[in-house]
Enzyme design. Sequence first.
Site, PDB file in Angstrom:
ATOM      1  N   THR A  57       0.831  -1.213   0.000  1.00 48.38           N
ATOM      2  CA  THR A  57       0.000   0.000   0.000  1.00 48.38           C
ATOM      3  C   THR A  57       0.858   1.252   0.000  1.00 48.38           C
ATOM      4  OG1 THR A  57      -1.786   1.188   1.120  1.00 48.38           O
ATOM      5  CG2 THR A  57      -0.184   0.128   2.536  1.00 48.38           C
ATOM      6  N   PHE A  76      -8.599   8.762   8.243  1.00 45.48           N
ATOM      7  CA  PHE A  76      -8.204   9.254   6.916  1.00 45.48           C
ATOM      8  C   PHE A  76      -9.361   9.011   5.956  1.00 45.48           C
ATOM      9  CE2 PHE A  76      -7.139   4.781   6.975  1.00 45.48           C
ATOM     10  CZ  PHE A  76      -7.432   4.335   5.701  1.00 45.48           C
ATOM     11  N   GLY A  77      -9.165   9.425   4.711  1.00 45.00           N
ATOM     12  CA  GLY A  77     -10.153   9.150   3.668  1.00 45.00           C
ATOM     13  C   GLY A  77     -11.538   9.682   4.026  1.00 45.00           C
ATOM     14  N   ASN A  93      -0.772   3.952   1.111  1.00 48.85           N
ATOM     15  CA  ASN A  93      -1.627   4.737   2.005  1.00 48.85           C
ATOM     16  C   ASN A  93      -1.114   4.612   3.443  1.00 48.85           C
ATOM     17  OD1 ASN A  93      -3.786   5.312   3.843  1.00 48.85           O
ATOM     18  ND2 ASN A  93      -5.235   5.175   2.148  1.00 48.85           N
ATOM     19  N   HIS A 106     -13.872  -2.459   8.841  1.00 43.07           N
ATOM     20  CA  HIS A 106     -13.645  -3.325   7.687  1.00 43.07           C
ATOM     21  C   HIS A 106     -12.207  -3.876   7.663  1.00 43.07           C
ATOM     22  CE1 HIS A 106     -13.274   0.965   7.367  1.00 43.07           C
ATOM     23  NE2 HIS A 106     -12.384   0.857   6.409  1.00 43.07           N
ATOM     24  N   ARG A 107     -11.213  -2.979   7.722  1.00 42.69           N
ATOM     25  CA  ARG A 107      -9.804  -3.402   7.617  1.00 42.69           C
ATOM     26  C   ARG A 107      -9.376  -4.160   8.859  1.00 42.69           C
ATOM     27  NH1 ARG A 107      -8.251   0.959   6.745  1.00 42.69           N
ATOM     28  NH2 ARG A 107      -8.687   0.801   4.539  1.00 42.69           N
ATOM     29  N   LYS A 165      -3.591   3.369   6.157  1.00 43.60           N
ATOM     30  CA  LYS A 165      -3.775   1.907   6.162  1.00 43.60           C
ATOM     31  C   LYS A 165      -2.606   1.213   6.850  1.00 43.60           C
ATOM     32  CE  LYS A 165      -6.239   1.176   1.764  1.00 43.60           C
ATOM     33  NZ  LYS A 165      -6.134   0.447   0.476  1.00 43.60           N
ATOM     34  N   ASP A 220      -7.829  -3.836  -0.698  1.00 42.21           N
ATOM     35  CA  ASP A 220      -8.588  -2.895  -1.512  1.00 42.21           C
ATOM     36  C   ASP A 220      -9.894  -2.632  -0.802  1.00 42.21           C
ATOM     37  OD1 ASP A 220      -8.357  -1.233  -3.829  1.00 42.21           O
ATOM     38  OD2 ASP A 220     -10.081  -2.285  -4.650  1.00 42.21           O
ATOM     39  N   THR A 221     -10.222  -1.362  -0.666  1.00 43.18           N
ATOM     40  CA  THR A 221     -11.390  -0.954   0.110  1.00 43.18           C
ATOM     41  C   THR A 221     -12.289  -0.073  -0.729  1.00 43.18           C
ATOM     42  OG1 THR A 221     -10.208  -1.080   2.209  1.00 43.18           O
ATOM     43  CG2 THR A 221     -12.125   0.361   2.149  1.00 43.18           C
TER      44      THR A 221
END
Length: 194
Positions: free
Chosen positions: A8, A150-151, A10, A179-180, A13, A69-70
């Site tokens: 990644t 973030f995001g 990011n 989720h992650r 993440k 992947d999200t």
Amino acid sequence: MMKILFATANKGKLTEAAEVLGPDYDVVSPADLGITEDIPETGATLQENSLQKAQYLHEKTGLPCFADDTGLEVDALGGAPGIYSARYAGPGHDSQANMIKLLKELEQFNDRRARFHTVVTLILADGQVHFFEGVCEGSIAHEKHGTGGFGYDPIFLADAYPGRSLAEVSKEEKNAVSHRGKAIRAMAAWLKSQ
Ligand code: ITT
């Protein structure tokens, strides 16, 4: 301690994954290894994109490797932005522009139900491939709240934390329900069982 490459670019993440995996893992990023090129992401699903990122770096380094992947799936928008979440407002990774666009698109709807959906691909040193999934149910706020995460976090209200956005909860609180967090804990449990 197992050295594992997280495919990644990011930083948000990366921090989350290192916290979820804990001290048994040395989580390194492509940047830590001097790999700075853009990893291709041309699939039609979260699983394809996640596999593509993990495969690219596994082939390049031979290291055990995982990728995430999200997508943010909004019901009123038929599941959009989904796999296009990173570039919703156009090319690049501008989270502020993405959130502004999403809030605008949702103005005409009452239904604000949404979820973050993550697919993690793990590729072991011998090339074995395994997939892990995680979902975080919630809804889209009417405006941004908070500065953490973030995001899309400032506009995402997880069902687990009524009245607070994911940018207003602690890192530990986010990882516990995200989720992650779920996908990476499933991966860690599987690795431990081996
Ligand atoms: P890599 O591909 O390098 O891992 P990316 O940011 O491009 O990083 P994705 O393709 O998975 O990652 O893009 C998902 C988009 O959703 C992107 O705009 C992220 O900012 C956002 N996103 C991913 N996880 C998130 C989370 O936990 N909270 C809020 N937004 C998130």
